[in-house]
Design a protein around this motif. Structure first.
Motif, PDB file in Angstrom:
ATOM      1  N   ALA A  92     -31.655 -40.399 -65.708  1.00  0.00           N
ATOM      2  CA  ALA A  92     -30.583 -40.306 -66.439  1.00  0.00           C
ATOM      3  C   ALA A  92     -31.045 -39.795 -67.843  1.00  0.00           C
ATOM      4  CB  ALA A  92     -29.903 -41.728 -66.670  1.00  0.00           C
ATOM      5  N   PRO A  93     -30.376 -38.743 -68.601  1.00  0.00           N
ATOM      6  CA  PRO A  93     -30.876 -38.428 -69.798  1.00  0.00           C
ATOM      7  C   PRO A  93     -31.111 -39.380 -70.808  1.00  0.00           C
ATOM      8  CG  PRO A  93     -28.610 -37.341 -69.386  1.00  0.00           C
ATOM      9  CD  PRO A  93     -29.174 -38.147 -68.107  1.00  0.00           C
ATOM     10  N   ASP A  94     -29.963 -40.595 -70.940  1.00  0.00           N
ATOM     11  CA  ASP A  94     -29.942 -41.324 -71.929  1.00  0.00           C
ATOM     12  C   ASP A  94     -30.616 -42.493 -71.784  1.00  0.00           C
ATOM     13  OD1 ASP A  94     -27.972 -41.887 -69.929  1.00  0.00           O
ATOM     14  OD2 ASP A  94     -26.624 -42.684 -71.295  1.00  0.00           O
ATOM     15  N   ASP A  95     -31.476 -42.730 -70.685  1.00  0.00           N
ATOM     16  CA  ASP A  95     -31.793 -43.923 -70.091  1.00  0.00           C
ATOM     17  C   ASP A  95     -33.138 -43.619 -69.025  1.00  0.00           C
ATOM     18  OD1 ASP A  95     -32.722 -46.480 -69.085  1.00  0.00           O
ATOM     19  OD2 ASP A  95     -30.793 -47.157 -68.275  1.00  0.00           O
ATOM     20  N   GLN A  96     -34.372 -43.932 -69.441  1.00  0.00           N
ATOM     21  CA  GLN A  96     -35.420 -43.374 -68.768  1.00  0.00           C
ATOM     22  C   GLN A  96     -35.435 -44.162 -67.402  1.00  0.00           C
ATOM     23  OE1 GLN A  96     -36.991 -40.517 -69.423  1.00  0.00           O
ATOM     24  NE2 GLN A  96     -35.490 -40.244 -70.872  1.00  0.00           N
ATOM     25  N   ARG A  97     -34.856 -45.276 -67.230  1.00  0.00           N
ATOM     26  CA  ARG A  97     -34.942 -45.855 -66.192  1.00  0.00           C
ATOM     27  C   ARG A  97     -33.920 -45.849 -65.250  1.00  0.00           C
ATOM     28  NH1 ARG A  97     -34.682 -51.612 -67.939  1.00  0.00           N
ATOM     29  NH2 ARG A  97     -33.659 -50.884 -69.454  1.00  0.00           N
ATOM     30  N   GLY A  98     -32.779 -45.214 -65.636  1.00  0.00           N
ATOM     31  CA  GLY A  98     -31.566 -44.836 -64.915  1.00  0.00           C
ATOM     32  C   GLY A  98     -31.830 -43.502 -63.912  1.00  0.00           C
ATOM     33  N   VAL A  99     -31.217 -43.752 -62.840  1.00  0.00           N
ATOM     34  CA  VAL A  99     -31.401 -42.646 -61.800  1.00  0.00           C
ATOM     35  C   VAL A  99     -29.963 -42.299 -61.555  1.00  0.00           C
ATOM     36  CG1 VAL A  99     -31.808 -41.935 -59.350  1.00  0.00           C
ATOM     37  CG2 VAL A  99     -33.296 -43.866 -60.857  1.00  0.00           C
ATOM     38  N   LEU A 100     -29.698 -40.879 -61.592  1.00  0.00           N
ATOM     39  CA  LEU A 100     -28.365 -40.254 -61.181  1.00  0.00           C
ATOM     40  C   LEU A 100     -28.505 -39.718 -59.858  1.00  0.00           C
ATOM     41  CD1 LEU A 100     -27.788 -38.391 -64.513  1.00  0.00           C
ATOM     42  CD2 LEU A 100     -26.556 -40.628 -63.896  1.00  0.00           C
ATOM     43  N   LEU A 101     -27.326 -39.637 -59.115  1.00  0.00           N
ATOM     44  CA  LEU A 101     -27.476 -39.007 -57.671  1.00  0.00           C
ATOM     45  C   LEU A 101     -26.256 -37.964 -57.725  1.00  0.00           C
ATOM     46  CD1 LEU A 101     -27.966 -42.212 -55.793  1.00  0.00           C
ATOM     47  CD2 LEU A 101     -29.567 -40.824 -56.427  1.00  0.00           C
ATOM     48  N   ALA A 102     -26.364 -36.945 -56.809  1.00  0.00           N
ATOM     49  CA  ALA A 102     -25.527 -36.000 -56.683  1.00  0.00           C
ATOM     50  C   ALA A 102     -25.357 -35.536 -55.176  1.00  0.00           C
ATOM     51  CB  ALA A 102     -25.208 -35.065 -57.572  1.00  0.00           C
ATOM     52  N   LEU A 103     -24.633 -34.913 -54.513  1.00  0.00           N
ATOM     53  CA  LEU A 103     -24.568 -34.204 -53.543  1.00  0.00           C
ATOM     54  C   LEU A 103     -25.264 -32.958 -53.403  1.00  0.00           C
ATOM     55  CD1 LEU A 103     -21.071 -34.866 -51.934  1.00  0.00           C
ATOM     56  CD2 LEU A 103     -23.283 -35.816 -51.037  1.00  0.00           C
ATOM     57  N   THR A 104     -26.118 -32.502 -52.641  1.00  0.00           N
ATOM     58  CA  THR A 104     -26.441 -31.113 -52.588  1.00  0.00           C
ATOM     59  C   THR A 104     -25.301 -30.182 -51.747  1.00  0.00           C
ATOM     60  OG1 THR A 104     -27.477 -31.375 -50.377  1.00  0.00           O
ATOM     61  CG2 THR A 104     -28.948 -31.669 -52.502  1.00  0.00           C
ATOM     62  N   TRP A 141     -22.019 -36.140 -60.534  1.00  0.00           N
ATOM     63  CA  TRP A 141     -23.432 -37.005 -60.567  1.00  0.00           C
ATOM     64  C   TRP A 141     -22.546 -38.489 -61.063  1.00  0.00           C
ATOM     65  CZ3 TRP A 141     -28.358 -35.484 -59.996  1.00  0.00           C
ATOM     66  CH2 TRP A 141     -28.467 -34.131 -59.905  1.00  0.00           C
ATOM     67  N   THR A 142     -23.628 -39.481 -60.325  1.00  0.00           N
ATOM     68  CA  THR A 142     -23.231 -41.022 -60.537  1.00  0.00           C
ATOM     69  C   THR A 142     -24.524 -41.508 -60.730  1.00  0.00           C
ATOM     70  OG1 THR A 142     -21.858 -42.785 -60.291  1.00  0.00           O
ATOM     71  CG2 THR A 142     -22.884 -41.899 -58.364  1.00  0.00           C
ATOM     72  N   ARG A 143     -24.562 -42.662 -61.443  1.00  0.00           N
ATOM     73  CA  ARG A 143     -25.734 -43.722 -61.696  1.00  0.00           C
ATOM     74  C   ARG A 143     -25.959 -44.411 -60.249  1.00  0.00           C
ATOM     75  NH1 ARG A 143     -28.173 -44.753 -66.348  1.00  0.00           N
ATOM     76  NH2 ARG A 143     -27.057 -43.908 -68.253  1.00  0.00           N
ATOM     77  N   LEU A 144     -27.138 -44.735 -59.827  1.00  0.00           N
ATOM     78  CA  LEU A 144     -27.343 -45.329 -58.726  1.00  0.00           C
ATOM     79  C   LEU A 144     -26.629 -46.696 -58.907  1.00  0.00           C
ATOM     80  CD1 LEU A 144     -29.041 -45.240 -56.194  1.00  0.00           C
ATOM     81  CD2 LEU A 144     -30.987 -46.746 -57.614  1.00  0.00           C
ATOM     82  N   ASN A 145     -26.865 -47.514 -59.770  1.00  0.00           N
ATOM     83  CA  ASN A 145     -26.056 -48.931 -60.011  1.00  0.00           C
ATOM     84  C   ASN A 145     -24.727 -48.678 -59.753  1.00  0.00           C
ATOM     85  OD1 ASN A 145     -25.896 -47.665 -62.502  1.00  0.00           O
ATOM     86  ND2 ASN A 145     -26.394 -49.703 -63.477  1.00  0.00           N
ATOM     87  N   GLU A 146     -24.203 -47.723 -60.432  1.00  0.00           N
ATOM     88  CA  GLU A 146     -22.569 -47.632 -60.161  1.00  0.00           C
ATOM     89  C   GLU A 146     -22.237 -47.273 -58.592  1.00  0.00           C
ATOM     90  OE1 GLU A 146     -18.421 -47.083 -60.959  1.00  0.00           O
ATOM     91  OE2 GLU A 146     -20.131 -47.975 -62.263  1.00  0.00           O
TER      92      GLU A 146
END
Length: 159
Positions: A92-104, A57-62
């Motif tokens: 993101a569990p620690d940031d309600q505005r953050g989005v995490l992405l991962a491959l299916t 998983w990674t953050r969208l901004n990262e």
């Protein structure tokens, strides 16, 4: 920025222009590669970068810091890739505005399939042009450039 005595300004400009034009020529060829019939090269780049995330998983901004597109464009692309079943998004569990992405699983399978063909295409394109020693020099030089630019924390020299 003062000119370095070791590297004349004109040589720097010529080297940059050559590097840029070589990259454009290579990318034009790769965009025509049949391995990108299932997925556009920019979308593949997102899958490729996600495949390199150690935790999955990674953050969208990262992720955006590794791509040459704007954050809004990446957000729209992520929505399309999610709709295709290739990536998953979550808050993101620690940031309600953050989005995490991962491959299916399907995204990982497609990335490997395209990636394997993509590497063979790159080798077919560049292999005849550069011998092993030249390829190692190219890798060393481009790695040195990237490391130098990443080390400065994104600051720009004064003009």
């Amino acid at each position: 920025m003062p000119e370095s005595p070791a590297t004349p300004l004109r040589l720097t400009a010529d080297a940059w222009e050559s590097l840029f034009r070589a990259q454009v020529a290579v990318m034009r060829r790769l965009r025509r590669d049949p391995s990108f019939a299932a997925l556009a090269i920019g979308e593949y780049d997102v899958l490729f970068n996600l495949s390199r995330c150690p935790t999955g998983w990674t953050r969208l901004n990262e992720l955006n810091s590794h791509l040459l597109i704007s954050q809004p464009s990446l957000s729209r692309m992520a929505e399309r890739l999610e709709h295709k079943g290739l990536i998953q998004r979550r808050q993101a569990p620690d940031d309600q505005r953050g989005v995490l992405l991962a491959l299916t699983d399907e995204g990982r399978r497609l990335q490997r399939e395209i990636g394997s063909a993509h590497v063979r295409s790159i080798h077919a394109l560049l292999g005849p042009l550069l011998n092993e020693e030249e390829m190692e020099q190219l890798l060393a030089l481009t790695s040195k450039i990237r490391a130098g630019l990443e080390d400065d924390g994104g600051t720009h020299p004064s003009m």
